[in-house]
Design a protein around this motif. Structure first.
Motif, mmCIF file in Angstrom:
data_model
loop_
_atom_site.group_PDB
_atom_site.id
_atom_site.type_symbol
_atom_site.label_atom_id
_atom_site.label_comp_id
_atom_site.label_asym_id
_atom_site.label_seq_id
_atom_site.Cartn_x
_atom_site.Cartn_y
_atom_site.Cartn_z
ATOM 1 N N LEU A 120 -2.741 8.993 11.433
ATOM 2 C CA LEU A 120 -1.833 10.236 11.528
ATOM 3 C C LEU A 120 -1.270 10.570 10.391
ATOM 4 O O LEU A 120 -1.002 12.080 10.263
ATOM 5 N N THR A 121 -0.845 10.032 9.245
ATOM 6 C CA THR A 121 -0.469 10.283 8.060
ATOM 7 C C THR A 121 -1.655 11.394 7.306
ATOM 8 O O THR A 121 -1.211 12.372 6.845
ATOM 9 N N GLN A 122 -2.828 10.960 7.315
ATOM 10 C CA GLN A 122 -3.871 11.696 6.987
ATOM 11 C C GLN A 122 -4.091 13.221 7.459
ATOM 12 O O GLN A 122 -4.096 14.311 6.947
ATOM 13 N N LEU A 123 -3.940 13.188 8.882
ATOM 14 C CA LEU A 123 -3.982 14.229 9.696
ATOM 15 C C LEU A 123 -2.685 15.316 9.451
ATOM 16 O O LEU A 123 -2.908 16.443 9.145
ATOM 17 N N GLN A 124 -1.535 14.565 9.014
ATOM 18 C CA GLN A 124 -0.415 15.307 8.963
ATOM 19 C C GLN A 124 -0.583 16.194 7.537
ATOM 20 O O GLN A 124 -0.350 17.116 7.275
ATOM 21 N N CYS A 150 -8.153 2.970 17.028
ATOM 22 C CA CYS A 150 -9.487 2.308 16.562
ATOM 23 C C CYS A 150 -9.392 1.374 15.508
ATOM 24 O O CYS A 150 -9.740 1.537 14.402
ATOM 25 N N GLY A 151 -8.524 0.298 15.593
ATOM 26 C CA GLY A 151 -8.268 -0.559 14.589
ATOM 27 C C GLY A 151 -7.258 -0.198 13.532
ATOM 28 O O GLY A 151 -6.717 0.983 13.350
ATOM 29 N N SER A 152 -6.671 -1.168 12.863
ATOM 30 C CA SER A 152 -5.925 -0.938 11.499
ATOM 31 C C SER A 152 -6.788 -0.915 10.360
ATOM 32 O O SER A 152 -7.550 -1.786 10.148
ATOM 33 N N LYS A 153 -6.172 -0.379 9.401
ATOM 34 C CA LYS A 153 -6.760 -0.424 7.936
ATOM 35 C C LYS A 153 -5.841 -0.590 6.743
ATOM 36 O O LYS A 153 -4.608 -0.111 6.843
ATOM 37 N N GLN A 154 -6.253 -1.728 6.030
ATOM 38 C CA GLN A 154 -5.268 -1.985 4.731
ATOM 39 C C GLN A 154 -5.142 -0.954 3.899
ATOM 40 O O GLN A 154 -6.146 -0.158 3.682
ATOM 41 N N GLN A 155 -4.204 -0.446 3.463
ATOM 42 C CA GLN A 155 -3.841 0.410 2.564
ATOM 43 C C GLN A 155 -3.975 -0.390 1.205
ATOM 44 O O GLN A 155 -3.912 -1.281 0.921
ATOM 45 N N ARG A 206 2.388 -0.859 4.194
ATOM 46 C CA ARG A 206 1.949 -1.192 5.445
ATOM 47 C C ARG A 206 0.782 -0.962 5.775
ATOM 48 O O ARG A 206 0.265 0.495 5.527
ATOM 49 N N PRO A 207 -0.052 -1.623 6.652
ATOM 50 C CA PRO A 207 -1.341 -1.116 6.948
ATOM 51 C C PRO A 207 -1.129 -0.072 8.145
ATOM 52 O O PRO A 207 -0.154 -0.052 8.869
ATOM 53 N N THR A 208 -2.368 0.863 8.105
ATOM 54 C CA THR A 208 -2.289 1.975 9.018
ATOM 55 C C THR A 208 -3.015 1.892 10.540
ATOM 56 O O THR A 208 -3.981 1.271 10.370
ATOM 57 N N GLN A 209 -2.580 2.363 11.567
ATOM 58 C CA GLN A 209 -3.162 2.433 12.719
ATOM 59 C C GLN A 209 -4.325 3.484 12.462
ATOM 60 O O GLN A 209 -3.723 4.630 12.315
ATOM 61 N N MET A 210 -5.253 3.295 12.948
ATOM 62 C CA MET A 210 -6.475 4.483 12.769
ATOM 63 C C MET A 210 -6.790 4.875 14.171
ATOM 64 O O MET A 210 -6.779 4.045 15.082
#
Lengths: 244, 244
Positions: B180-184, B213-218, B222-226
């Motif tokens: 969501l951050t990317q989208l923002q 669809c899973g979370s991703k480590q930054q 904190r990891p991100t919900q994808m």
DNA sequence: GCAATAGTGTCTGTGAGACACTATTTG
DNA sequence: CAAATAGTGTCTCACAGACACTATTGC
């Protein structure tokens, strides 16, 4: 397809615009008005093939000598048929494919226009062909139009219905002076559902796009405040659309 | 101009589509992507007159044999240049006048397309001409484009800016999976202003157009919900636009 | 611990919808 | 008075904006 050392001026001098097969291109306008509590569109009877005898939209080919641009081409046809310069003209969409015209691959750019019926001179079209207002609700059932013009009308109606949710466009369908109740009736007609009077008035008045111009006595009941558009060329956009 | 007793089949058999002067007609697409924190469009270097050596939009004339309709014509050119079938293609507007092409009266229907940069194959265009991503912000200042293509880009940008206020279109500019951050960030880039994270997330999530669809480590934090679009073909329309 | 990034709790403001109410006319 | 039409008072609700707060990671 290489053009080696040709200069631009040489290139342009020898260029033949007719050397390649190109699609036919026309401009068509869906002219809306309101009368008899019905949304209507202006149609013209075709006196030539194809679709001779069918009704079609107001439009035709671009005159490369006369028309400055697309909108001017649309406006010229419209003025020919109605005797007035349309106060509102908006491009809707362009449709082009192999099937829509039996003659050839053909493209049309569709405009829509809003006109108060009382502004149109008694439809003394230049051509011999009949010009007629037809209820939108009858198109597709009682009447089928030339080419894909039935679909083009549907596209324009859809666009109008959508824009009515966040603009005051329907004011262009009324005489210069009108009441808020009249305006609300037009909205209701287009959206095909009732609107709340209080919310409607609050919305329109707070936009400050109307100016008061005297009151008018009704047949019965309280007299009405009349308004006209402060600036007919300006299209106000509401910050929130009406609920669907 | 009378066609007396000619039958429709006779008329069509003898009709010559090239008998009248018609405008040139082409289709052009403004292909958007995002890279390096910039909104970019795909441009092609012209290797023929007019405007030889200038960059122009992806487009060209309709091939009457190959293209079924306008959108197909736009899509074909686009696929030629990018190697992918564009997931989002929308008609913007049609522009036609005497001045835009030095050769003749010419009309173009402009589309816009949204593409994630990582989907485009390394731009192995079929032609010999260079294909290049250019920052929208540089067009008109550093670079002037062929014909009126600079203006056409502006029209497409305006349309995109407007649609972003009430749709989730920018998701098409991101890889299939995104946060969501990317989208923002993309929204902020297009609108050129900061958005409130809480309001943004509430709005997007409540539309229910994304699936987790899973979370991703930054790299840090904190990891991100994808998420990915539940149905990329569906364009959700928010009941209220963002404030201007 | 700190920095960095993701994500929440909750208050405010705006404007649409609902609907009962008042206002001004004719007959 | 009643009928008809114009116009208002005011409550509710949905949703965008603001902003302080908590959560989860690496170092």
């Amino acid at each position: 397809m290489k053009v080696p050392g040709v200069s631009e001026s040489d290139f342009l001098r020898t260029y033949d615009a007719r050397a390649f097969d190109r699609p036919n291109f026309s401009v068509d306008t869906v002219v809306f008005t309101v009368a008899d509590e019905q949304l209507q569109v202006l149609l013209v009877k075709r006196d030539q093939h194809p679709f001779r005898g069918y009704f079609s939209l107001v439009g035709g080919f671009v005159d490369l000598e006369v028309d400055q641009d697309l909108q001017a081409a649309a406006l010229r046809r419209l003025t020919d048929k109605t005797g007035v310069v349309a106060p509102y003209l908006e491009q809707v969409q362009t449709v082009g494919n192999q099937q829509r015209d039996p003659r050839c691959w053909s493209v049309t750019t569709v405009y829509f226009s809003l006109l108060a019926k009382d502004r149109v001179k008694p439809v003394t079209g230049t051509g011999t062909s009949a010009v007629e207002w037809v209820n939108v609700s009858e198109i597709g059932s009682n009447r089928s139009l030339a080419f894909d013009h039935g679909q083009l009308v549907s596209m324009a109606v859809e666009r109008l219905r959508n824009k009515v949710l966040y603009t005051a466009l329907p004011a262009h369908l009324l005489p210069e002076q009108f009441s808020l109740t009249q305006l609300q009736r037009i909205y209701e007609l287009i959206l095909n559902r009732a609107l709340e009077a209080k919310a409607f008035r609050r919305r329109i008045l707070s936009a400050e796009i109307l100016v008061e111009c005297g009151s008018k006595q009704q047949a019965r009941g309280r007299p009405t405040q009349m308004y006209r558009l402060a600036d007919p060329r300006y299209t106000y956009v509401f910050s929130r659309p009406l609920d669907l």
